[in-house]
Design a protein around this motif. Structure first.
Motif, PDB file in Angstrom:
ATOM      1  N   LEU A 217      11.529   1.135   5.697  1.00 43.08           N
ATOM      2  CA  LEU A 217      11.427   1.079   4.330  1.00 43.08           C
ATOM      3  C   LEU A 217      10.857   2.353   3.739  1.00 43.08           C
ATOM      4  N   PRO A 218      11.046   2.783   2.687  1.00 50.48           N
ATOM      5  CA  PRO A 218      10.641   3.905   2.055  1.00 50.48           C
ATOM      6  C   PRO A 218       9.084   3.727   1.634  1.00 50.48           C
ATOM      7  N   PHE A 219       8.171   4.773   1.933  1.00 47.70           N
ATOM      8  CA  PHE A 219       6.841   4.590   1.508  1.00 47.70           C
ATOM      9  C   PHE A 219       6.584   5.812   0.671  1.00 47.70           C
ATOM     10  N   LYS A 220       5.739   5.518  -0.384  1.00 45.68           N
ATOM     11  CA  LYS A 220       5.138   6.638  -1.590  1.00 45.68           C
ATOM     12  C   LYS A 220       3.564   6.614  -1.051  1.00 45.68           C
ATOM     13  N   PHE A 221       3.351   8.167  -0.803  1.00 45.97           N
ATOM     14  CA  PHE A 221       1.969   8.360  -0.473  1.00 45.97           C
ATOM     15  C   PHE A 221       1.168   8.544  -1.815  1.00 45.97           C
TER      16      PHE A 221
ATOM     17  N   GLN B 291       4.743   1.028  -6.348  1.00 43.80           N
ATOM     18  CA  GLN B 291       6.256   1.074  -5.951  1.00 43.80           C
ATOM     19  C   GLN B 291       6.062   0.594  -4.531  1.00 43.80           C
ATOM     20  N   ASN B 292       5.151   0.783  -3.839  1.00 45.54           N
ATOM     21  CA  ASN B 292       5.106   0.302  -2.390  1.00 45.54           C
ATOM     22  C   ASN B 292       5.223  -1.339  -2.278  1.00 45.54           C
ATOM     23  N   ILE B 293       4.420  -2.084  -3.192  1.00 41.22           N
ATOM     24  CA  ILE B 293       4.237  -3.328  -3.459  1.00 41.22           C
ATOM     25  C   ILE B 293       5.709  -3.795  -3.703  1.00 41.22           C
ATOM     26  N   ALA B 294       6.519  -3.004  -4.586  1.00 39.98           N
ATOM     27  CA  ALA B 294       7.765  -3.616  -5.173  1.00 39.98           C
ATOM     28  C   ALA B 294       8.715  -3.531  -3.895  1.00 39.98           C
TER      29      ALA B 294
END
Length: 663
Positions: free
Chosen positions: A629-633, A649-652
Motif C-alpha cells: 500500500l502507498p504510504f505518505k510520510f 491520506q494514509n487513513i483514506a
C-alpha cells in the motif's frame, strides 16, 4: 482440577497462570474484570434490547465473544505481555445477560442462575423497596426491559507509545473526555452489527479520573477511588503485604466471594459472577458547598477534615480513623479497623467507608462479615469535577459478587440505608444511604437532608449535631450475570487461530480462492485430492493446507490406496472459505487498529513514517509495505518530510483497503 467445587470453597489465594498451570482451566472460563480490574482508562457500556430471532442473536453473541470478550486468563496474559514487551494495547470486552435476556434466548426460568434478585430484576417493586430506589426517578432508557450489557474498554494509542499517551492524558484531564479512536471505531462497528438483532436501549460512556500528580484513581467528589478491594490473586496479595502485615485487616478473599457456578456452562470449571449496575449521579457543586459552607463551618474544622468525616477517608485515601490530616506522602493505608474508635470520635459511624465495610464491628464473626463484601469496578462519567457539575456526572457503579442477596443488596439494605447500623440512631450512609429524592410541597424533587452527630474535635469527647444532604441520586440500573466463556463461545465457531502465510494478504486471499476453484474442478471430475494418484506423494492441495496449519480431508481412490470419501471436497472448501473470512477479518481488524493509531498520532502531532528521534522506519512503514500500500510520510524533527495531509491520506488508503477486503 480434580474437584473444582471444593477448590472454590477452599482457595483463598490463586497464582497467576504464569506461575503455575493448575488454575489455567478455571481462569480460562471466567470473564476478565471479575478477579482483577481490566485497568483501561475508557469504557463504553451498551445496554441491549434484543429484537431479532433468538438464533441470530446467539450467533452474534458468539461472534462478539470470540473477538472481544476477554477471559481472566487472557487478561493476565495481556498484562504480562504489556509489562515485558510494551506490546500494543488491546480492547477489553465483557458480555452480561439479564434474566429477561436469558429467557429471550429461549432458556427456562428454572435453568437460570438461581438468585432471587437476579430473577426479579432491579425494577421489581420489592427490590425497589429493599434498596430504597424509585424507578420513576430513573432515566427513561433504564425504565424499559434490558436484555444484555456490552462493556468495551480501551486506552489511547494502540502502538508503542501507549505509556507516553497515558501520561499526557493524566496531565491534561480534558483529554479524558475524548474516547480513544479505536474504542470509538469499534463501538460504532458493533452498533452497525447490532442493527439487525437488537436496539441499543441505553449507552453510558465512562472514563477514569486520575490525579495529575500521583495518577491515582478518583471520583467526582475528589476522593481516592478503588481503595480497599478484596484481593484474589497471589501477586496482588503479596504486593499488599509489602506495606502491611495484615494484623488489623486482611484484604485477601476466597473465590466463592465472587464466583457462582454457571448452570449453563460447558465445563466443570464454568463459573460466572453476578453484576450490579447503578448509575449514580453526583451533584458536585452542592456537595462542595455543603462540605465547606455547612459542615466545616459548623464543626470549625478544615474542609479537608469535614470531607473526610463524610467519606471516612481524606481525598488522598488516608483513613480518618488513623489521623486528622491527609498524608499523600505515605503508601495507601489499609491495615486498620475501628476497634479503638468505639464512640465514633475519629470516624463517624455514618461515614461511607465505615458503613459499607465495618471491619469487625458487627456481632457476627469477622470472616462471616467479610463475606458481605463486593468487588467494585466502577468508572466515572460526565463533565470533570473542576466544572462542578450539578447534574449529568458521577459514577457508573459496577460490582461483582457470588450472591446479590448476601452482598450488595444486604450491604445497601442492612448497612448503608439502615439508620440503626452500626449503632442506634447514627443515621444512613451520608453518601449513598438515600439515593432517591423527596418531593416538596409543590411536587418538585429535592435532595434529602439528614441530621448527624459529628466529632466536635477529632479524637476528643463530645459531638456536634449538623445537617448534611444526600447529593447522590440513583438514575437507573439492573442486575446481570457474567456467563462463563464456554457458554458464550458455544453460539458460533471459533475463528482460525494462528493464521500463517507468507506474502501479501491480497495475494493470499486470491491464492485461497484459486484452490477453491481447483477443488471444484476436481470434484466435478471425481479426482483424488491429498495424494497424487500415481505416486502417492502429497499433492498441491495438501501442501497448501499444511503450510497454513489448516485441517485437510483426503479423498483418494487408486490401485494403491483408498482414503476418505467424496464429502472431503466440500469439507475442504468450507475450511478454505472460513480461512478466507478469517484472513479478511484479521486484516480488517489490523487496519482498523492502524487507522486509530494514525488518528491519535494526528491529534498529538507525532511523526509518522520515521521515528522522530532515530529517523528509522516505524511500524506504519512496515504495515503499509507488507500490504503493498502507498504510504505518505510526515516528519518534523532533524529532517522535514511531507505535510499534515499525510495523516488523512494514509487513513483514506486504509479505508479503501478495508472496502476491498469487504467487497
Amino acid at each position: 482440577m480434580a474437584d473444582i467445587n471444593e477448590a472454590i470453597k477452599q482457595v483463598t489465594e490463586i497464582v497467576t497462570p504464569f506461575d503455575e498451570l493448575e488454575y489455567e482451566a478455571l481462569l480460562g472460563e471466567i470473564q476478565g474484570n471479575i478477579l482483577k480490574s481490566h485497568g483501561r482508562n475508557h469504557a463504553v457500556h451498551l445496554f441491549l434490547k434484543f429484537t431479532g430471532d433468538p438464533e441470530s442473536v446467539k450467533q452474534w453473541i458468539g461472534n462478539f465473544s470470540h473477538k472481544y470478550v476477554t477471559s481472566a486468563l487472557a487478561q493476565a496474559e495481556q498484562a504480562k505481555q504489556h509489562r515485558q514487551y510494551e506490546g500494543e494495547g488491546q480492547l477489553f470486552g465483557n458480555f452480561f445477560l439479564t434474566r429477561a435476556g436469558y429467557m429471550y434466548l429461549g432458556y427456562n426460568y428454572e435453568d437460570l442462575p438461581n438468585e432471587n434478585p437476579f430473577r426479579q430484576g432491579m425494577k421489581d417493586t420489592n427490590i425497589q423497596n429493599e434498596l430504597g430506589d424509585d424507578v420513576e426517578q430513573w432515566e427513561d432508557s433504564f425504565q424499559q426491559e434490558i436484555h444484555a450489557l456490552v462493556l468495551l474498554a480501551g486506552d489511547k494509542i494502540v502502538g508503542p507509545r501507549t505509556q507516553e499517551a497515558k501520561l499526557l492524558e493524566r496531565k491534561n484531564p480534558e483529554l479524558l473526555h475524548k474516547q480513544p479512536a479505536l474504542l470509538a471505531q469499534q463501538v460504532e462497528k458493533i452498533k452497525t452489527e447490532l442493527a439487525n438483532i437488537a436496539t441499543v436501549a441505553h449507552e453510558d460512556i465512562g472514563y477514569v479520573l486520575r490525579s495529575s500528580e500521583t495518577g491515582a484513581e478518583m471520583e467526582h467528589f475528589g476522593f481516592r477511588d478503588g481503595v480497599s478491594q478484596p484481593l484474589f490473586l497471589k501477586a496482588d496479595i503479596d504486593k499488599e503485604k509489602e506495606n502491611s502485615d495484615f494484623s488489623k485487616w486482611d484484604p485477601s478473599a476466597p473465590l466463592n466471594l465472587v464466583l457462582f457456578k454457571d448452570p449453563l456452562g460447558k465445563k466443570d470449571e464454568s463459573y460466572g459472577s453476578f453484576l450490579v449496575y447503578r448509575k449514580l449521579e453526583q451533584n458536585v457543586k452542592a456537595w462542595n458547598k455543603d462540605v465547606v459552607n455547612n459542615l466545616a463551618e459548623k464543626l470549625e474544622a478544615s474542609p479537608d477534615l469535614a470531607g473526610a468525616y463524610t467519606m471516612g477517608r481524606f481525598q488522598d485515601g488516608t483513613p480518618v480513623v488513623l489521623q486528622n490530616t491527609e498524608s499523600s506522602q505515605q503508601p495507601e493505608e489499609n491495615n486498620f479497623n475501628y476497634a479503638e474508635d468505639n464512640e465514633g470520635l475519629k470516624c463517624p459511624f455514618h461515614a461511607h467507608t465505615r458503613k459499607v465495610n465495618p471491619r469487625g464491628e458487627t456481632p457476627v464473626p469477622l470472616e462471616e462479615e467479610k463475606m458481605h463484601r463486593i468487588v467494585r469496578r466502577g468508572i466515572n462519567y460526565g463533565p470533570l469535577p473542576s466544572e462542578e457539575p450539578e447534574t449529568g456526572a458521577g459514577l457508573l457503579f459496577l460490582c461483582f459478587q457470588a450472591s446479590l442477596s448476601n452482598q450488595f443488596n444486604f450491604m445497601q439494605k442492612a448497612w448503608a440505608k439502615e439508620r440503626n447500623f452500626v449503632r442506634r440512631d447514627v443515621g444512613t450512609d451520608v453518601v449513598i444511604g438515600v439515593e432517591k429524592k423527596e418531593k416538596d410541597n409543590n411536587g418538585n424533587l429535592v435532595a434529602v437532608t439528614e441530621t448527624y452527630q459529628w466529632p466536635t474535635n477529632w479524637d476528643e469527647s463530645g459531638q456536634t449535631e449538623a445537617d448534611f444532604t444526600h447529593w447522590v441520586t440513583m438514575k437507573g440500573g439492573e442486575y446481570f450475570f457474567a456467563p462463563c466463556m464456554s457458554f458464550l463461545k458455544s453460539f458460533a465457531p471459533a475463528p482460525t487461530c494462528n493464521i500463517v502465510f507468507r506474502g501479501v494478504p491480497k495475494q493470499e486471499l486470491q491464492a485461497a480462492q484459486n484452490i477453491i476453484d481447483e477443488l471444484r474442478n476436481y470434484q466435478q471430475r471425481n479426482w483424488g485430492i491429498g495424494l497424487n494418484g500415481e505416486t502417492s506423494e502429497p499433492d498441491g492441495f495438501l501442501r497448501f493446507f499444511e503450510q497454513r496449519n489448516l485441517p485437510f480431508k483426503f479423498y483418494v481412490r487408486s490401485s494403491q490406496v483408498e482414503i476418505g470419501d467424496p464429502s472431503a471436497y466440500e469439507e475442504d472448501i468450507a475450511t478454505l472459505n472460513k480461512y478466507i473470512e478469517d484472513v479478511r477479518n484479521q486484516e480488517i481488524e489490523a487496519s482498523e487498529y492502524k487507522i486509530a493509531e494514525l488518528k491519535e498520532y494526528k491529534e498529538l502531532y507525532w511523526a509518522i513514517g520515521l521515528n522522530g528521534d532515530t529517523l528509522e522506519p516505524d511500524g506504519f512503514v512496515s504495515f503499509f509495505g507488507e500490504r503493498e500500500l502507498p504510504f505518505k510520510f510526515f516528519v518534523r524533527s532533524v529532517v522535514a518530510v511531507g505535510d499534515e495531509s499525510a495523516y488523512e491520506q494514509n487513513i483514506a488508503t486504509l479505508n479503501n483497503y478495508i472496502s476491498f477486503l469487504c467487497g
